[in-house]
Enzyme design. Structure first.
Site, mmCIF file in Angstrom:
data_model
loop_
_atom_site.group_PDB
_atom_site.id
_atom_site.type_symbol
_atom_site.label_atom_id
_atom_site.label_comp_id
_atom_site.label_asym_id
_atom_site.label_seq_id
_atom_site.Cartn_x
_atom_site.Cartn_y
_atom_site.Cartn_z
ATOM 1 N N LYS A 49 0.842 -1.204 0.000
ATOM 2 C CA LYS A 49 0.000 0.000 0.000
ATOM 3 C C LYS A 49 0.872 1.246 0.000
ATOM 4 O O LYS A 49 0.617 2.203 -0.727
ATOM 5 C CB LYS A 49 -0.944 -0.020 1.206
ATOM 6 C CG LYS A 49 -2.055 -1.056 1.058
ATOM 7 C CD LYS A 49 -2.803 -1.330 2.362
ATOM 8 C CE LYS A 49 -3.783 -2.508 2.136
ATOM 9 N NZ LYS A 49 -4.443 -2.956 3.383
ATOM 10 N N GLN A 93 -4.604 -1.687 9.660
ATOM 11 C CA GLN A 93 -4.508 -3.018 9.054
ATOM 12 C C GLN A 93 -5.093 -4.060 10.010
ATOM 13 O O GLN A 93 -4.674 -4.162 11.161
ATOM 14 C CB GLN A 93 -3.044 -3.340 8.723
ATOM 15 C CG GLN A 93 -2.851 -4.637 7.968
ATOM 16 C CD GLN A 93 -3.424 -4.592 6.554
ATOM 17 O OE1 GLN A 93 -3.380 -3.582 5.870
ATOM 18 N NE2 GLN A 93 -3.990 -5.704 6.113
ATOM 19 N N ASP A 116 -11.338 2.685 4.321
ATOM 20 C CA ASP A 116 -11.731 1.272 4.257
ATOM 21 C C ASP A 116 -13.248 1.113 4.318
ATOM 22 O O ASP A 116 -13.767 0.000 4.191
ATOM 23 C CB ASP A 116 -11.091 0.496 5.421
ATOM 24 C CG ASP A 116 -10.026 -0.484 4.939
ATOM 25 O OD1 ASP A 116 -9.938 -0.702 3.716
ATOM 26 O OD2 ASP A 116 -9.305 -1.031 5.791
#
Ligand code: NDP
Length: 285
Positions: A49, A93, A116
């Site tokens: 990422k 994460q 997200d």
């Protein structure tokens, strides 16, 4: 005819589009990724990422927290990023180590920085058909289907799996495209015959090669989201690719299918979040 989908090529194109839009902004989009602990798979995802963010000219920050971090410390890290004007997108994460509940943390992300799409506010907006920031993997799947020019309207779709991260938002997105959606899961009775109804199968169960040839109807479109590591180290999807592909009109491979598109969608979400924040900053109150 089986049309395979090369996720890498798609992701490359989408990233180029994101970059072209990002350079038009008055400041670059900023993405912060919080990594707690040393899970090897998570480390790989976070590194990728960061690499893509940098390639696109984004401001990028990676915050590494020790595996034994308290919930409070992780939440405080998120809160400081909420207040950081250079950061438009925050990603924690998952999963968190030590049995810490990821939801308790992600809920503290400002919805406008929740790239997200996991906060209650963003899930609610999606459920009401007014999506803003949508989880990256289902968003990528929808874009793959659009790039294949699949006519979703009226289509019989089966989503295998009902996680908050993927199955649920995927089902909502497909329904909003006027597909007729069935969500199947571990309590579904006679899974093969449910899947056999589908013109579109989206599999995200985390069970290596569970979907077999005789589960799939001739000419179906198969999107395989699963990532499963076998004993011998090979990575396979939730679909038995070699068996199923001769039956499918289109099928995505694992690896190299859905996977690469997820990061591209994270970058696009960060661009969207940044654009919205910069527009708001530019408007007098
Ligand atoms: P979860 O474990 O959160 O959810 C799995 C879902 O599958 C659950 O709804 C579960 O049912 C269902 N399920 C599990 N086993 C069976 C079974 N034998 N039969 C029917 N249903 C079953 O996983 P995620 O949704 O987070 O991820 C699913 C897969 O997708 C994983 O392999 C993951 O690695 C991959 N993934 C890939 C991404 C990418 O490409 N970038 C991103 C996210 C995920 P129940 O609810 O009843 O327990």
């Amino acid at each position: 005819v089986t049309r395979l989908h090369d996720g890498k090529e798609l992701a490359k194109t989408w990233n180029q589009q994101t970059r072209a839009q990002a350079v038009q902004l008055s400041r670059p989009p900023g993405l912060a990724v919080v990594l707690v602990g040393h899970d090897p798979a998570s480390q790989v995802y976070v590194r990728r990422k960061g690499e893509v963010a940098e390639r696109l000219g984004f401001v990028h920050r990676q915050l590494d927290l020790p595996a034994d971090s308290s919930l409070q410390h992780i939440v405080e890290t998120v809160q400081s990023l909420n207040e950081d004007p250079a950061i438009d997108g925050i990603l924690v994460q998952l999963p968190l180590p030590g049995g810490l509940d990821g939801r308790l943390v992600t809920e503290h992300i400002l919805p406008e920085k929740d790239v997200d799409g996991l906060t209650t506010a963003n899930v609610g907006a999606l459920a009401q058909g007014k999506p803003v920031l949508v989880p990256c993997t289902p968003r990528g799947v929808l874009r793959i289907l659009q790039s294949l020019q699949v006519a979703l309207e009226g289509m019989e779709a089966v989503v295998l799996g009902r996680s908050n991260l993927f199955g649920r938002p995927m089902a909502m997105l497909l329904e909003q495209q006027n597909a007729t959606v069935t969500v199947a899961h571990s309590r579904t009775r006679d899974l093969p015959s449910v899947v056999r109804r589908a013109e579109l199968v989206v599999a995200a169960v985390g069970q290596a090669e569970m979907v077999r040839r005789d589960w799939v109807r001739e000419g179906a479109i198969i999107i395989d989201v699963g990532i499963n590591r076998l004993q011998d180290g090979r990575i396979v999807g939730d679909v038995a690719f070699d068996e199923v592909s001769p039956r499918a009109r289109a099928i995505t491979p694992v690896p190299g299918g859905v996977g690469p598109t997820t990061i591209a969608m994270l970058m696009e979400n960060t661009l969207i979040a940044s654009t919205r924040r910069q527009e708001r900053e530019a408007r007098p109150l």
